[in-house]
Design an enzyme around this catalytic site. Structure first.
Site, mmCIF file in Angstrom:
data_model
loop_
_atom_site.group_PDB
_atom_site.id
_atom_site.type_symbol
_atom_site.label_atom_id
_atom_site.label_comp_id
_atom_site.label_asym_id
_atom_site.label_seq_id
_atom_site.Cartn_x
_atom_site.Cartn_y
_atom_site.Cartn_z
ATOM 1 N N CYS A 1 -28.369 20.718 -19.550
ATOM 2 C CA CYS A 1 -27.926 22.072 -19.151
ATOM 3 C C CYS A 1 -26.430 22.055 -18.854
ATOM 4 O O CYS A 1 -25.706 22.973 -19.233
ATOM 5 C CB CYS A 1 -28.683 22.547 -17.913
ATOM 6 N N CYS B 1 -29.980 19.164 -14.446
ATOM 7 C CA CYS B 1 -30.307 18.728 -15.813
ATOM 8 C C CYS B 1 -29.042 18.507 -16.642
ATOM 9 O O CYS B 1 -28.229 19.422 -16.812
ATOM 10 C CB CYS B 1 -31.250 19.766 -16.429
#
Ligand code: FAD
Length: 480
Positions: free
Chosen positions: A10, A7
């Site tokens: 992230c 991600c």
């Protein structure tokens, strides 16, 4: 933090989470941070049980949470380090169950509590942070001092008018040391901000990290029979740098009977930067040049350490080329034999080399850093240290594109290591690991943003490092 490796958000958020972990390291007995990778199949069940459907998800688990607790989803407005830190404090204060014993009191102090403080508390220093209601400084400093003995911190609000007028407090925040109702003094700091308060308080006389006990520096308990060499803590000593050379070339390398492949490349680069930039005595520089020339002529895929040793011991030890034999630590002495010494001198050696490369004008900003990376990865005896260093190098060493950036990269990574090791068993209590240089050593290196956050003035840090590690300022005392 629940995240997934794939991600992008992230990945972007990860440096903030890591900075937060470094920033509140001292709060650990009260607050723990963790990260769990939900993309890892083996964590799927945990992530499902916690109801994680998006990444990154932040959850707060108050003390005494049950195993069934789903945690409280982050609801703060700001996801930067400061916002997260304040959010954590807000959450700590909302503890509904019993107050966790590991967490210090965070509420404001009243006049009555302060007047009776020493009757009920056995500490040497009581610190009062006077501040306004919306300020977090007092609570942050309280948590920063959590792992220190002999000191307690309380916040006092500007609305506590009788205390404010009794002590003549006019600035908020400001920090006072209180010893009795008649003896109170304001702490002098460079800036009225959290980092400066915490740094100064952790260094008050008698304040020690829990479990660590300081020995008097003039009378160190040294396991060895070596005599203590008095030294100036704010200088670099050539004796440490030469001792590092001796130890790396004659002791550390000698563990490798043969040296080949990447290790041989690393050795050649290491010796080459030493020959180019080591700002030593002429005889030592000549010796390093001889070893460098010899190594560059070795065209095979492998050398034997014994051949290198012959060069070190025979070819080099002529009257005008000498590599001093043996170690004599000075600025890298530790209060006990297991502290400091070689790793301390390795850091200093490479700081000196990055600065020398800048002064002399290397054409390659990566040259010294990559030589250090190679040496540490192939030969540095502390293998966990080498792994940590390599992970930092992998993350960002390639982004260094100027000689100044190389000096600053090494400085900032060394500070990361200091942060990680502060309070560990390997820390010499007489030489605590700090974010270096301290405000005393370089006042202009430190600044405060409008938000009250500490920041490094990197231009000033660079100037400081170029001066501190410059060849002109290396002291030649105690040389053999
Ligand atoms: P050191 O950290 O060794 O610093 C030596 C001197 O350098 C200080 O006294 C100060 O004058 C100066 N200095 C301090 N900070 C800075 C800075 N940011 N920039 C410039 N100069 C500075 N030990 C572990 O336990 N775990 C590890 O993972 C680990 N990794 C290491 C990686 C490397 C590459 C090296 C060389 C050492 C590593 N060590 C590690 C050892 C550890 O960092 C210390 O060297 C050791 O504990 C001795 O500490 P010291 O108090 O002498 O200070």
């Amino acid at each position: 933090m629940f995240y997934a490796t794939w991600c992008g958000h992230c990945v972007a958020f990860s440096p903030t989470w890591k900075s937060l972990a470094r920033d509140i390291k001292e709060w650990k007995p009260a607050v723990d941070l963790a990260a769990i990778d939900c993309a890892d199949e083996s964590n799927r069940k945990v992530c499902t049980n916690f109801g994680i459907t998006g990444y990154p998800t932040l959850k707060f688990f108050p003390a005494f949470s049950s195993n069934e607790s789903m945690g409280q989803q982050f609801s703060g407005s700001s996801r930067d380090v400061r916002g997260l830190r304040h959010y954590i404090i807000d959450k700590l204060e909302k503890q509904h169950e019993a107050w966790p014993p590991a967490c210090p009191p965070l509420e404001t102090a009243s006049e009555a509590e302060i007047d009776n403080f020493f009757q009920t508390n056995n500490v040497k220093h009581l610190v009062l942070v006077f501040e306004r209601k919306n300020s977090y400084v007092g609570r942050e400093v309280t948590l920063d001092l959590l792992q220190y003995e002999n000191i307690a911190v309380r916040r006092v609000l500007d609305t506590e008018t009788s205390l404010v007028s009794r002590f003549g407090v006019t600035d908020f925040p400001s920090c006072y040391l209180y010893y009795s109702s008649r003896y109170i003094c304001r702490m002098k700091v460079l800036s009225e901000a959290r980092t400066f308060y915490s740094y100064a308080l952790q260094r008050l006389p008698g304040v020690v990290r829990t479990g660590k006990h300081q020995t008097a520096i003039t009378d160190p308990i040294n396991n060895s029979t070596e005599e203590w060499r008095p030294f100036n803590k704010t200088s670099v000593y050539m004796s440490d740098l030469e001792s590092a050379l001796h130890y790396s070339l004659r002791v550390e390398l000698s563990g490798h009977i043969t040296i080949s492949g990447d290790d041989l490349t690393a050795l050649k680069k290491y010796i080459h930067v030493l020959a180019k930039y080591f700002p030593g005595r002429p005889s030592v520089k000549s010796a390093l040049k001889i070893v460098d020339n010899w190594l560059q002529l070795q065209n095979g895929t492998e050398i034997r350490y014994s051949s290198l040793r012959d060069v070190l011991d025979n070819a080099v030890q002529t009257s005008d080329a000498v590599l001093p034999d043996g170690v004599q630590w000075v600025g890298c002495q530790g209060s006990q034999a297991q502290y400091r010494r070689y790793p301390c001198a390795v850091w200093k050696l490479f700081h000196v080399l990055t600065v020398q490369a800048k002064e002399i004008g290397s054409t390659d900003p990566q040259e010294v850093l990559q030589a250090m990376r190679g040496y540490v990865s192939s030969f540095f005896g502390c293998r966990p240290c080498a792994e940590h260093f390599e992970s930092m190098a992998l993350e960002s060493m390639d982004h260094v594109t100027s000689l100044s950036a190389a000096v600053l990269w090494l400085w900032s990574r060394h500070n990361r290591v200091n942060n990680r090791l502060a309070g560990e068993l390997s820390e010499d209590p007489d030489f605590p690991k700090i974010q270096w240089p301290s405000p005393e050593l370089c006042p202009s290196c430190h600044g405060v943003k409008r938000t009250g956050e500490h920041h490094w003035n990197q231009e000033q840090v660079l100037t400081f490092l170029r001066n501190y590690f410059s060849s002109d300022h290396i002291l030649m005392d105690y040389l053999q």
